[in-house]
Write an enzyme that holds these catalytic residues in place. Structure first.
Site, PDB file in Angstrom:
ATOM      1  N   ASN A  10       0.778  -1.260   0.005  1.00  0.00           N
ATOM      2  CA  ASN A  10      -0.006  -0.071  -0.010  1.00  0.00           C
ATOM      3  C   ASN A  10       0.898   1.268  -0.039  1.00  0.00           C
ATOM      4  O   ASN A  10       1.417   1.505   0.932  1.00  0.00           O
ATOM      5  CB  ASN A  10      -0.757   0.100   1.348  1.00  0.00           C
ATOM      6  CG  ASN A  10      -1.579   1.289   1.399  1.00  0.00           C
ATOM      7  OD1 ASN A  10      -1.751   2.080   0.556  1.00  0.00           O
ATOM      8  ND2 ASN A  10      -2.424   1.463   2.491  1.00  0.00           N
ATOM      9  N   TRP A  11       0.963   1.824  -1.266  1.00  0.00           N
ATOM     10  CA  TRP A  11       1.895   3.010  -1.161  1.00  0.00           C
ATOM     11  C   TRP A  11       1.377   4.193  -0.405  1.00  0.00           C
ATOM     12  O   TRP A  11       2.024   5.358  -0.263  1.00  0.00           O
ATOM     13  CB  TRP A  11       1.975   3.338  -2.737  1.00  0.00           C
ATOM     14  CG  TRP A  11       2.958   2.419  -3.524  1.00  0.00           C
ATOM     15  CD1 TRP A  11       3.397   1.082  -3.204  1.00  0.00           C
ATOM     16  CD2 TRP A  11       3.660   2.250  -4.761  1.00  0.00           C
ATOM     17  NE1 TRP A  11       4.256   0.353  -4.080  1.00  0.00           N
ATOM     18  CE2 TRP A  11       4.371   1.144  -4.949  1.00  0.00           C
ATOM     19  CE3 TRP A  11       3.641   3.309  -5.862  1.00  0.00           C
ATOM     20  CZ2 TRP A  11       5.000   1.299  -6.257  1.00  0.00           C
ATOM     21  CZ3 TRP A  11       4.340   3.275  -6.922  1.00  0.00           C
ATOM     22  CH2 TRP A  11       5.076   2.034  -7.251  1.00  0.00           C
ATOM     23  N   LYS A  12       0.124   4.055  -0.346  1.00  0.00           N
ATOM     24  CA  LYS A  12      -0.480   5.471   0.293  1.00  0.00           C
ATOM     25  C   LYS A  12      -0.089   6.880  -0.505  1.00  0.00           C
ATOM     26  O   LYS A  12       0.016   6.531  -1.667  1.00  0.00           O
ATOM     27  CB  LYS A  12       0.046   5.559   1.892  1.00  0.00           C
ATOM     28  CG  LYS A  12      -0.339   4.405   2.621  1.00  0.00           C
ATOM     29  CD  LYS A  12      -0.147   4.665   4.166  1.00  0.00           C
ATOM     30  CE  LYS A  12      -0.533   3.173   4.781  1.00  0.00           C
ATOM     31  NZ  LYS A  12      -0.218   3.041   6.236  1.00  0.00           N
ATOM     32  N   HIS A  94      -9.799   1.300   4.514  1.00  0.00           N
ATOM     33  CA  HIS A  94      -8.348   1.217   5.387  1.00  0.00           C
ATOM     34  C   HIS A  94      -8.654   2.074   6.541  1.00  0.00           C
ATOM     35  O   HIS A  94      -9.571   3.070   6.381  1.00  0.00           O
ATOM     36  CB  HIS A  94      -7.295   2.004   4.557  1.00  0.00           C
ATOM     37  CG  HIS A  94      -5.884   1.783   5.233  1.00  0.00           C
ATOM     38  ND1 HIS A  94      -5.596   2.739   6.045  1.00  0.00           N
ATOM     39  CD2 HIS A  94      -5.015   0.904   5.129  1.00  0.00           C
ATOM     40  CE1 HIS A  94      -4.340   2.371   6.543  1.00  0.00           C
ATOM     41  NE2 HIS A  94      -3.908   1.355   5.825  1.00  0.00           N
ATOM     42  N   GLU A  96      -7.221   4.645   7.786  1.00  0.00           N
ATOM     43  CA  GLU A  96      -6.753   6.019   7.458  1.00  0.00           C
ATOM     44  C   GLU A  96      -8.318   6.743   6.686  1.00  0.00           C
ATOM     45  O   GLU A  96      -8.582   7.684   6.940  1.00  0.00           O
ATOM     46  CB  GLU A  96      -5.670   6.202   6.738  1.00  0.00           C
ATOM     47  CG  GLU A  96      -4.531   5.880   7.578  1.00  0.00           C
ATOM     48  CD  GLU A  96      -3.291   5.348   6.712  1.00  0.00           C
ATOM     49  OE1 GLU A  96      -3.199   5.587   5.624  1.00  0.00           O
ATOM     50  OE2 GLU A  96      -2.368   4.745   7.497  1.00  0.00           O
ATOM     51  N   GLU A 166      -5.475  -5.023  10.405  1.00  0.00           N
ATOM     52  CA  GLU A 166      -4.598  -4.043  10.651  1.00  0.00           C
ATOM     53  C   GLU A 166      -4.913  -3.234  11.952  1.00  0.00           C
ATOM     54  O   GLU A 166      -5.765  -2.277  12.131  1.00  0.00           O
ATOM     55  CB  GLU A 166      -4.585  -2.971   9.552  1.00  0.00           C
ATOM     56  CG  GLU A 166      -4.143  -3.517   8.120  1.00  0.00           C
ATOM     57  CD  GLU A 166      -3.631  -2.515   7.281  1.00  0.00           C
ATOM     58  OE1 GLU A 166      -2.478  -2.783   6.687  1.00  0.00           O
ATOM     59  OE2 GLU A 166      -4.333  -1.378   7.013  1.00  0.00           O
ATOM     60  N   GLY A 172       2.482   2.084  11.058  1.00  0.00           N
ATOM     61  CA  GLY A 172       3.329   3.009  10.739  1.00  0.00           C
ATOM     62  C   GLY A 172       3.961   3.234  11.936  1.00  0.00           C
ATOM     63  O   GLY A 172       4.604   4.344  12.272  1.00  0.00           O
ATOM     64  N   SER A 208       3.048  -2.377  10.254  1.00  0.00           N
ATOM     65  CA  SER A 208       4.592  -2.452  10.589  1.00  0.00           C
ATOM     66  C   SER A 208       5.290  -3.897  10.245  1.00  0.00           C
ATOM     67  O   SER A 208       5.993  -4.423  10.731  1.00  0.00           O
ATOM     68  CB  SER A 208       4.694  -2.108  12.030  1.00  0.00           C
ATOM     69  OG  SER A 208       4.514  -0.800  12.394  1.00  0.00           O
ATOM     70  N   GLY A 229       2.708  -1.281   4.446  1.00  0.00           N
ATOM     71  CA  GLY A 229       2.653   0.153   3.861  1.00  0.00           C
ATOM     72  C   GLY A 229       4.090   0.690   3.709  1.00  0.00           C
ATOM     73  O   GLY A 229       4.577   0.184   2.888  1.00  0.00           O
ATOM     74  N   GLY A 230       4.865   1.335   4.743  1.00  0.00           N
ATOM     75  CA  GLY A 230       6.029   1.685   4.627  1.00  0.00           C
ATOM     76  C   GLY A 230       7.189   0.892   3.761  1.00  0.00           C
ATOM     77  O   GLY A 230       7.869   1.302   3.125  1.00  0.00           O
TER      78      GLY A 230
HETATM   79  P1  13P Z   1       2.738   0.249   7.553  1.00  0.00           P
HETATM   80  O1  13P Z   1       3.355  -1.084   6.939  1.00  0.00           O
HETATM   81  O2  13P Z   1       3.433   1.596   7.127  1.00  0.00           O
HETATM   82  O3  13P Z   1       2.832   0.297   9.157  1.00  0.00           O
HETATM   83  O4  13P Z   1       1.395   0.566   7.160  1.00  0.00           O
HETATM   84  C1  13P Z   1       0.449  -0.488   7.097  1.00  0.00           C
HETATM   85  C2  13P Z   1      -0.811  -0.204   6.488  1.00  0.00           C
HETATM   86  O5  13P Z   1      -1.472   0.665   6.768  1.00  0.00           O
HETATM   87  C3  13P Z   1      -0.971  -0.933   5.210  1.00  0.00           C
HETATM   88  O6  13P Z   1      -2.134  -0.776   4.578  1.00  0.00           O
END
Ligand code: 13P
Length: 247
Positions: A10-12, A94, A96, A166, A172, A208, A229-230
């Protein structure tokens, strides 16, 4: 044989045409076909992902989709539009989007249905916040979020959807959920899916996930993959996570 693990990046809100070109080329060069890999990129880069990844073993998708098919909905992107760019999956609900853009369980359910109706695999996110966890409400929150989707979608959709657990406090933060937490919540979600006639829906863990903890997390019962994510922004690390899924 167990189905291949599903590793989704997930590149956000990250990337640029230049940055993506290097990352997508590195992914394409380094991927192998025995793990199912996908990247969910910002809308403007779907065409770029399609062009770069077509013919590779890596799929691509979006991070959000409209519940509407068409009409006066400024700024929205429909599921049919995503199929125009070859998307095979879309992240829905998600945390967010839930917390920053007010998406509630009912909206999430409609988006899941819209994606599935267009033939796109919805990756439905569920997870408790830190305060919900501290109040001991984890089970209640995740089962409510999943139930809201399960009651609204067809049996066919249930079978093909992907659910990602999640925990919000693990996103994050560098602090993934413990093995015990993941085992417990995934067992609970699996039971709920079984009761709904969707025993085979894939269950991912997100929060994470890194190269250093991927193997441990991916070996937990009922973990069929990861939503990253990251660490998905670094092609080398994302491929290492895929490697861990293979082992
Ligand atoms: P991180 O891997 O950066 O914690 O993010 C997880 C995420 O929100 C994937 O959708």
């Amino acid at each position: 044989m167990a189905a291949a693990k599903y590793i989704v990046g997930n590149w956000k809100l990250h990337g640029s045409v230049q940055e993506n070109a290097a990352r997508l080329a590195a992914l394409k060069a380094g991927c192998r076909s025995d793990v199912a890999l996908a990247v969910c990129v910002p809308f403007p880069y779907l065409a770029q992902a399609q062009q770069a990844l077509q013919g590779s073993a890596i799929a691509w998708g979006a991070q959000n989709v409209s519940e509407h098919a068409k009409g006066a909905f400024t700024g929205e992107v429909s599921a049919a539009m995503l199929t125009d760019f070859g998307c095979s999956c879309v992240i829905v609900g998600h945390s967010e989007r839930r917390s920053l853009y007010g998406e509630d369980d009912a909206t999430v359910a409609r988006k899941v249905q819209a994606a599935a109706a267009a033939g796109i695999t919805p990756i439905v996110c569920v997870g408790e916040t830190l305060s919900e966890r501290e109040r001991g409400e984890t089970a209640q929150v995740v089962t409510r979020q999943l139930a809201a989707v399960l009651v609204h979608v067809s049996t066919e959709t249930k079978r093909h959807m992907v659910v990602a657990y999640e925990p919000v406090w693990a996103i994050g933060t560098g602090l993934a959920a413990s093995e015990e937490d993941v085992r417990e919540v995934h067992a609970l979600l699996r039971e709920q899916l079984e009761r709904a006639g969707a025993a085979n829906a894939r269950l991912l863990y997100g929060g994470s996930v890194k190269a250093s903890n991927a193997k441990t997390l991916l070996n937990i019962a009922n973990v069929d993959g990861a939503l990253v994510g990251g660490a998905s922004l670094n092609a080398e690390e994302f491929l290492e996570i895929a490697q861990a899924a293979r082992a």
